[in-house]
Design a protein around this motif. Structure first.
Motif, PDB file in Angstrom:
ATOM      1  N   LEU A   1       0.823  -1.204   0.000  1.00  0.00           N
ATOM      2  CA  LEU A   1       0.000   0.000   0.000  1.00  0.00           C
ATOM      3  C   LEU A   1       0.860   1.258   0.000  1.00  0.00           C
ATOM      4  O   LEU A   1       1.968   1.251   0.534  1.00  0.00           O
ATOM      5  CB  LEU A   1      -0.912   0.012   1.233  1.00  0.00           C
ATOM      6  CG  LEU A   1      -2.050  -1.009   1.245  1.00  0.00           C
ATOM      7  CD1 LEU A   1      -2.697  -1.063   2.615  1.00  0.00           C
ATOM      8  CD2 LEU A   1      -3.085  -0.666   0.183  1.00  0.00           C
ATOM      9  N   PRO A   2       0.351   2.341  -0.585  1.00  0.00           N
ATOM     10  CA  PRO A   2       1.074   3.618  -0.519  1.00  0.00           C
ATOM     11  C   PRO A   2       1.289   4.049   0.919  1.00  0.00           C
ATOM     12  O   PRO A   2       0.460   3.791   1.796  1.00  0.00           O
ATOM     13  CB  PRO A   2       0.144   4.582  -1.251  1.00  0.00           C
ATOM     14  CG  PRO A   2      -0.725   3.723  -2.105  1.00  0.00           C
ATOM     15  CD  PRO A   2      -0.895   2.436  -1.357  1.00  0.00           C
ATOM     16  N   ALA A   3       2.411   4.712   1.157  1.00  0.00           N
ATOM     17  CA  ALA A   3       2.769   5.085   2.529  1.00  0.00           C
ATOM     18  C   ALA A   3       2.039   6.325   3.018  1.00  0.00           C
ATOM     19  O   ALA A   3       1.972   6.570   4.225  1.00  0.00           O
ATOM     20  CB  ALA A   3       4.275   5.302   2.623  1.00  0.00           C
ATOM     21  N   SER A   4       1.500   7.126   2.113  1.00  0.00           N
ATOM     22  CA  SER A   4       0.852   8.377   2.521  1.00  0.00           C
ATOM     23  C   SER A   4      -0.519   8.490   1.868  1.00  0.00           C
ATOM     24  O   SER A   4      -0.795   7.871   0.830  1.00  0.00           O
ATOM     25  CB  SER A   4       1.700   9.586   2.111  1.00  0.00           C
ATOM     26  OG  SER A   4       1.707   9.731   0.694  1.00  0.00           O
ATOM     27  N   LEU A   5      -1.371   9.320   2.479  1.00  0.00           N
ATOM     28  CA  LEU A   5      -2.704   9.550   1.928  1.00  0.00           C
ATOM     29  C   LEU A   5      -2.614  10.210   0.557  1.00  0.00           C
ATOM     30  O   LEU A   5      -3.359   9.840  -0.363  1.00  0.00           O
ATOM     31  CB  LEU A   5      -3.514  10.425   2.895  1.00  0.00           C
ATOM     32  CG  LEU A   5      -4.904  10.870   2.411  1.00  0.00           C
ATOM     33  CD1 LEU A   5      -5.783   9.663   2.078  1.00  0.00           C
ATOM     34  CD2 LEU A   5      -5.573  11.751   3.466  1.00  0.00           C
ATOM     35  N   ALA A   6      -1.704  11.161   0.395  1.00  0.00           N
ATOM     36  CA  ALA A   6      -1.576  11.847  -0.899  1.00  0.00           C
ATOM     37  C   ALA A   6      -1.217  10.860  -2.009  1.00  0.00           C
ATOM     38  O   ALA A   6      -1.790  10.885  -3.102  1.00  0.00           O
ATOM     39  CB  ALA A   6      -0.521  12.945  -0.800  1.00  0.00           C
ATOM     40  N   ARG A   7      -0.273   9.962  -1.714  1.00  0.00           N
ATOM     41  CA  ARG A   7       0.120   8.977  -2.715  1.00  0.00           C
ATOM     42  C   ARG A   7      -1.022   7.990  -2.981  1.00  0.00           C
ATOM     43  O   ARG A   7      -1.244   7.560  -4.126  1.00  0.00           O
ATOM     44  CB  ARG A   7       1.358   8.234  -2.220  1.00  0.00           C
ATOM     45  CG  ARG A   7       1.885   7.188  -3.182  1.00  0.00           C
ATOM     46  CD  ARG A   7       2.475   7.809  -4.422  1.00  0.00           C
ATOM     47  NE  ARG A   7       2.924   6.776  -5.338  1.00  0.00           N
ATOM     48  CZ  ARG A   7       4.109   6.184  -5.283  1.00  0.00           C
ATOM     49  NH1 ARG A   7       4.982   6.539  -4.326  1.00  0.00           N
ATOM     50  NH2 ARG A   7       4.449   5.266  -6.167  1.00  0.00           N
ATOM     51  N   PHE A   8      -1.728   7.630  -1.946  1.00  0.00           N
ATOM     52  CA  PHE A   8      -2.863   6.719  -2.104  1.00  0.00           C
ATOM     53  C   PHE A   8      -3.919   7.348  -3.007  1.00  0.00           C
ATOM     54  O   PHE A   8      -4.438   6.685  -3.930  1.00  0.00           O
ATOM     55  CB  PHE A   8      -3.461   6.381  -0.741  1.00  0.00           C
ATOM     56  CG  PHE A   8      -4.750   5.613  -0.813  1.00  0.00           C
ATOM     57  CD1 PHE A   8      -4.765   4.302  -1.273  1.00  0.00           C
ATOM     58  CD2 PHE A   8      -5.951   6.197  -0.444  1.00  0.00           C
ATOM     59  CE1 PHE A   8      -5.956   3.583  -1.353  1.00  0.00           C
ATOM     60  CE2 PHE A   8      -7.143   5.494  -0.523  1.00  0.00           C
ATOM     61  CZ  PHE A   8      -7.145   4.186  -0.972  1.00  0.00           C
TER      62      PHE A   8
END
Length: 381
Positions: A119-126
């Protein structure tokens, strides 16, 4: 509120809604599954904030997300599908918490479907990666009150049965002609084990004489297990989240039993030491507003269960049998009345008696385990 009169209009105003999200432009569903799985969790949080929303449940198959819920007119007015699909109101705290819940859920998933390390490490990347899948929403609506449910809302239903005595202080006492309590308890526990795949429930207790198939206690237990209940939400928060906890009553012969199961299964020992007392404290602290949520969620869940029973002949046949054994009416409209007429005050009374039985059973299990441990120590000596 008397649901057989004014409240029937409220039920008829509800819509059963299905939101489906597909990601057709992603090459294969395997790589996108963890992303869609986290998106499903976060979508649930976003939808759960809508006013007048109940019966929220999500499902993910390959990369297709299906979320089902029931909406009141107030909720429909505030439903902005595009904003919800974009996860525009998701906070970093929401994102981090649902990652923790997914880590717990991994224990019940095959290795290929687990989210750890994928999973992406940050909300922005997600958000960025989720946007690239180009999720396409489809919304389907239909009335909550089906033709089957409409039959149960008939205001000409006869007077309600005697007050619900479920989980009363004399729970489990024998009545004339009743089978031995221990034998019935053992048979009911065996039946519950079969229902949950052969494992041991985290908690199992006798809730007293069976005076009605469904009752205010049925509504309470179903409502506490719903996604929007304070019990469910608080157990999913913090550093030790629980993926799922389900309480349900189990009518068996002449008594009502209550079971609790968790996913992933933690077992009776871990439940008694941690989750069980935490759950009791949460349920004990519920105020009127939170009980209203339990009432709304529980009533809809039991009505759905009611329709499922009526539509499946083997299950439907069980109800008249128990009715004859225990002397209550098997007419569907009569069986529905305790559910339709249930009010917050009824849930508050059920909550208190349920907690008494629940905490006694936790203590009884602890005493039995301590006795086994002492016996084992003596034998070792």
């Amino acid at each position: 509120m008397d649901l057989t009169h004014a409240g029937a209009a409220e039920l008829r105003g509800l819509e059963r809604t299905t939101l489906t999200l597909r990601t057709p432009h992603h090459p294969g569903w395997g790589p996108v599954f963890p992303l869609a799985h986290l998106a499903e969790h976060v979508l649930g949080r976003e939808l759960g904030r809508l006013p007048g929303l109940s019966a929220l449940a999500g499902h993910l198959r390959k990369d297709v997300i299906t979320v089902r819920f029931v909406l009141s007119p107030a909720g429909r007015a505030g439903l902005d599908v595009d904003r919800i699909v974009e996860l525009a109101d998701t906070s970093p705290a929401d994102f981090a918490q649902e990652q923790r819940v997914l880590a717990v859920e991994d224990a019940i998933l095959p290795e290929a479907l687990r989210s750890a390390g994928r999973l992406p490490a940050s909300l922005a990347r997600f958000r960025e990666e989720w946007r690239r899948t180009e999720p396409r929403p489809t919304l389907v609506r239909q009335p909550f009150v089906s033709s089957r449910l409409a039959e149960l809302l008939d205001p000409a239903t006869p007077p309600p049965p005697p007050p619900d005595r479920t989980l009363a202080a004399d729970a489990g006492t024998a009545r004339d002609g009743e089978t031995d309590e221990r034998q019935e308890h053992a048979a009911a526990l065996a039946a519950v084990r079969r229902r949950i795949g052969g494992r041991e429930p985290e908690l199992f207790l006798c809730g007293g004489p069976l005076d009605q198939y469904w009752s205010a206690t049925s509504v309470l237990l179903a409502g506490l297990s719903a996604y929007r209940s304070a019990l469910f939400r608080q157990l999913r928060e913090g550093p030790r989240p629980v993926y799922c906890l389900k309480l349900f009553d189990f009518p068996w012969r002449r008594r009502r039993y209550v079971a609790c199961v968790t996913q992933p299964a933690v077992g009776p020992d871990a439940f008694r030491a941690d989750i069980g007392p935490r759950a009791a404290a949460i349920v004990r602290s519920l105020g009127p507003a939170e009980l209203r949520t339990v009432l709304a969620e529980g009533r809809l869940a039991v009505l759905d269960e009611f329709v499922s029973v009526l539509d499946h002949p083997p299950r439907r046949a069980w109800v008249p049998l128990l009715a004859r054994l225990n002397g209550f009416s098997a007419r569907p409209a009569d069986l529905a009345r305790p559910v339709l007429d249930c009010a917050v005050d009824d849930l508050a009374r059920c909550r208190d008696t349920f907690l008494d039985a629940y905490t006694r059973q936790l203590h009884r299990n602890a005493t039995q385990d301590n006795g086994k441990a002492d016996k084992g120590t003596e034998e070792a000596a």
